[in-house]
Design a protein around this motif. Structure first.
Motif, PDB file in Angstrom:
ATOM      1  N   VAL A 171       0.722  -1.158  -0.107  1.00 59.04           N
ATOM      2  CA  VAL A 171      -0.009  -0.085  -0.038  1.00 59.04           C
ATOM      3  C   VAL A 171       0.843   1.214  -0.113  1.00 59.04           C
ATOM      4  O   VAL A 171       1.942   1.213   0.650  1.00 59.04           O
ATOM      5  N   ILE A 172       0.676   2.085  -0.975  1.00 58.59           N
ATOM      6  CA  ILE A 172       1.185   3.497  -0.914  1.00 58.59           C
ATOM      7  C   ILE A 172      -0.015   4.574  -0.775  1.00 58.59           C
ATOM      8  O   ILE A 172      -0.823   4.310  -1.524  1.00 58.59           O
ATOM      9  N   SER A 173       0.288   5.462   0.115  1.00 57.64           N
ATOM     10  CA  SER A 173      -0.886   6.170   0.305  1.00 57.64           C
ATOM     11  C   SER A 173      -0.122   7.876   0.625  1.00 57.64           C
ATOM     12  O   SER A 173       1.003   8.021   0.514  1.00 57.64           O
ATOM     13  N   LYS A 181       0.200  11.397   8.742  1.00 51.89           N
ATOM     14  CA  LYS A 181       1.444  10.589   8.625  1.00 51.89           C
ATOM     15  C   LYS A 181       1.623   9.549   9.744  1.00 51.89           C
ATOM     16  O   LYS A 181       1.704   8.282   9.424  1.00 51.89           O
ATOM     17  N   GLN A 182       1.397  10.152  10.783  1.00 52.65           N
ATOM     18  CA  GLN A 182       2.005   9.249  11.951  1.00 52.65           C
ATOM     19  C   GLN A 182       0.694   8.417  12.224  1.00 52.65           C
ATOM     20  O   GLN A 182       0.847   7.190  12.526  1.00 52.65           O
ATOM     21  N   TYR A 183      -0.607   8.607  11.901  1.00 51.30           N
ATOM     22  CA  TYR A 183      -1.670   7.655  12.078  1.00 51.30           C
ATOM     23  C   TYR A 183      -1.377   6.660  10.688  1.00 51.30           C
ATOM     24  O   TYR A 183      -1.586   5.500  11.413  1.00 51.30           O
ATOM     25  N   LEU A 184      -1.118   6.815   9.835  1.00 49.68           N
ATOM     26  CA  LEU A 184      -0.985   5.745   8.867  1.00 49.68           C
ATOM     27  C   LEU A 184       0.266   4.980   9.088  1.00 49.68           C
ATOM     28  O   LEU A 184       0.085   3.788   8.801  1.00 49.68           O
ATOM     29  N   GLU A 185       1.172   5.428   9.674  1.00 50.90           N
ATOM     30  CA  GLU A 185       2.299   4.697  10.151  1.00 50.90           C
ATOM     31  C   GLU A 185       1.784   3.344  10.926  1.00 50.90           C
ATOM     32  O   GLU A 185       2.432   2.467  11.128  1.00 50.90           O
TER      33      GLU A 185
END
Length: 191
Positions: A171-173, A181-185
């Motif tokens: 997945v690339i977002s 960004k921190q949430y996605l990580e």
């Protein structure tokens, strides 16, 4: 066992609801999953839609959004196992009422409840939970080499990201802010 149904009334009248006795579901067929319903969301949208569609039935099943536990799977079901927690939305042509103890559901209308997706209540899950797999083509065969770019707009993108990762896709977002960004990580699978 009892199940809740909407009763079609005369035009202009509101739908009324009745409980009907029904048999325990038989063993699941090839692509069916037998689910013990733990929670079901009732929505005014569902009842309004059912009353406007004017299905040619006196009683129509209600309670489309469900969460529960898999009891048994059909012989061709490969993604679900007994005792797994699932969420799903029953299709409009389903004969099953979500307001029932045990139902049979085609496997394509269910997804596993991912532990990371704790931001919604299981009993009032958003329709995005089932829209996400369809938009990602998760009904088709997936392999670990597939690449997807869901947009992380809440909640649809977040669910799509988790489902794609669960199926082994890379997945690339995108992220709008450092907080995003921190949430996605944090959504990255461990290991």
């Amino acid at each position: 066992m009892k199940a809740l149904y909407g009763q079609q009334n005369s035009p202009g009248e509101e739908m009324t609801f009745v409980f009907q006795e029904r048999e325990n579901p038989p063993a699941p067929r090839d692509h069916e999953v037998k689910v013990q319903v733990r929670a079901c969301a009732l929505s005014w949208v569902d009842t309004k839609l059912l009353s406007e569609v004017k299905l040619k039935k006196e009683l129509v099943p209600v309670g489309r959004e469900i969460s529960g536990v898999v009891l048994e799977v059909g012989s061709k079901v490969t993604f679900f196992q007994p005792d797994e927690e699932v969420v799903g939305i029953l299709p409009l042509d389903s004969e099953e009422s979500g307001v029932c103890e045990v139902i049979l559901v085609h496997e394509h209308y269910l997804v596993c409840y991912l532990e990371q997706a704790i931001f919604w209540s299981k009993s009032a899950l958003p329709k995005e939970t089932v829209a996400a797999p369809g938009s990602l083509g998760l009904g088709a065969a997936w392999d670990s080499g597939r690449l997807t770019l869901p947009f992380p707009s809440q909640p649809f993108g977040t669910i799509a990201i988790q489902l794609a990762q669960h199926r082994g896709a890379k997945v690339i977002s995108t992220a709008h802010s450092l907080e995003d960004k921190q949430y996605l990580e944090r959504l990255r699978p461990a290991g």
